[in-house]
Scaffold this active site. Structure first.
Site, PDB file in Angstrom:
ATOM      1  CG  ASP A 145      13.522  -2.006  20.229  1.00 32.32           C
ATOM      2  OD1 ASP A 145      14.642  -2.354  20.026  1.00 32.32           O
ATOM      3  OD2 ASP A 145      12.809  -2.904  21.103  1.00 32.32           O
ATOM      4  CG  HIS A 194      16.922  -0.082  22.719  1.00 34.07           C
ATOM      5  ND1 HIS A 194      16.501  -1.392  22.808  1.00 34.07           N
ATOM      6  CD2 HIS A 194      16.689   0.473  24.094  1.00 34.07           C
ATOM      7  CE1 HIS A 194      15.502  -1.650  23.918  1.00 34.07           C
ATOM      8  NE2 HIS A 194      15.835  -0.404  24.605  1.00 34.07           N
TER       9      HIS A 194
END
Length: 429
Positions: free
Chosen positions: A253, A276
């Site tokens: 993430d 991310h």
């Protein structure tokens, strides 16, 4: 002494200009400097025990470094004894080499020992996998502590692989799920340091810093597979004066996520990827969110991440501000979305016809280089109700490495942007 007429006029002119300059300077509001309690200090001084410290060894409180016994209560008992040490000596909680198993544990202040209290982790701590043990979304919680140092070369192994399937089930659930436990959470901690440790395979967020101030994260190694869900590296909210430096983050993430109330955050010399990228937001998901301001990301490298620098807010959000950000001297290596503002972010059901009311302003992108497989390298999708203001790009040099012979482009929607120096992709208008 007599002064010639021409010289006299010249002196008067200089004095007048000086007066005008002084008056102009006085009219400019200079923001107050952020007090930094760590400035000029050596954060490594706590790596070895001071002769005047009192050592509280978890083994002396019954913890077994054999990897078979739950040591959570032994950890808590050790902390309580160290925290309540009523002498003028500092306390050091020592987790010596070995393997320990532990469920959730709360380390709570305020402490009566001399500041700071040190937690030195030299062993490996493995999280118990039974999620029913984690009634609240944390594994190790440090709360209401003033003056805290977590140091050592030890490992917090969340053993999160069994939990990531639950995170996947939550993603498809209509009624939502409770967040999975963060490995280390700071709640209401002031003057805190996390240094040298490794966080491996967290169930949820690796490091969660909230309602805290004056926190340093330095030389920390954070690792989870790129396929792991919701394993943000460092998550910051409602905290002031947080600095992250010389840290390697590989997750599934956001490497670092800064949400509401994040102020005066400095990120420097970080390696991010996979993951991310580094995100401001998402913002505006809840009512009455606090503003975000004073974000700096410098000398950071992104490796094979979905995003580089991303600012994101939800449609239909309440009003708030996100301002005063500098993203400088960044390297993007095979980053899908190097520079992105997304004010139509929607990770679930929402109405994209309702514009975001998060006002994004005064954002500077300076000296950003690298490669991307996407033909859109700069993507600004701002709010139709409160367009992005004063977005500045200077010396952006990104190269397209995708499979097609497409031209590298920029997209601008509802944004007032300025450009200078190299612009590759070409500036949008």
């Amino acid at each position: 002494m007599a002064i010639a007429g021409g010289m006299y006029c010249h002196v008067i002119l200089i004095l007048c200009l000086a007066a005008l300059a002084s008056r102009a300077a006085a009219s400019v509001a200079i923001p107050p400097a952020v007090f930094d309690v760590f400035r000029g200090s050596n954060l490594g001084v706590h790596d070895t025990a001071d002769p005047d410290e009192k050592i509280f060894n978890v083994v002396d409180f019954g913890a077994k470094p054999d990897g078979n016994h739950d040591a959570s209560m032994n950890f808590i008992k050790t902390w309580i004894a160290a925290c309540k040490n009523n002498t003028d000596r500092r306390s050091r909680v020592l987790i010596p080499p070995g393997t320990y198993k532990s469920g959730p544990a709360v380390f709570q202040g305020p402490c009566t020992c001399a500041k700071p209290i040190v937690v030195q982790v030299l062993g490996t701590i493995k999280g118990l996998n039974d999620l029913s043990l984690y009634e609240e979304p944390y594994w190790f919680l440090f709360e209401k502590v003033e003056g805290l140092v977590i140091t050592g070369n030890g490992v917090f192994d969340g053993q999160g692989s069994s939990a990531w399937k639950v995170a996947g089930d939550c993603g498809s659930s209509s009624d939502g799920c409770s967040p999975l436990p963060s490995s280390i959470k700071f709640n209401s901690v002031s003057n805190g340091v996390i240094r040298g440790i490794s966080s491996l395979n967290s169930k949820g967020v690796h490091l969660f810093i909230t309602d805290s101030q004056n926190v340093r994260v330095r030389r920390v190694n954070i690792s989870a597979p790129g396929t792991s869900l919701n394993t943000d590296g460092i998550h910051i909210s409602n905290s002031n004066n947080v600095k992250v430096a010389r840290t390697h983050i590989a997750t599934g993430d956001d490497c670092i996520g800064m949400i509401q109330g994040s102020t005066n955050i400095a990120i420097n010399n970080v390696i991010c990827g996979p993951g991310h990228g580094i995100s401001v937001g998402s913002l505006g998901k809840y009512e009455h969110e606090n503003d975000v301001k004073g974000i700096t990301v410098k000398k950071t490298t992104f490796l094979n991440t979905d995003n580089g620098i991303r600012i994101k807010s939800w449609p239909g959000s309440g009003p708030s501000l996100a301002s005063g950000m500098v993203f400088k001297d960044l390297i993007m290596q095979n980053v899908r979305n190097p520079i992105i503002i997304d004010q139509e972010y929607c990770a679930g059901g929402c109405d994209k016809n309702q514009p975001s009311r998060v006002q994004i302003s005064n954002v500077h992108y300076i000296n950003i280089k690298g490669t991307t497989p996407s033909n859109v390298a700069v993507d600004f999708i701002c709010s139709s109700q409160v367009p992005c203001q004063n977005i500045q790009l200077h010396d952006i040099d990104l190269k397209y490495t995708g499979p097609n012979a497409a031209a590298l482009t920029s997209v601008c929607k509802n944004v007032k942007a300025g450009f200078g120096g190299i612009q590759n992709p070409p500036a949008c208008h």
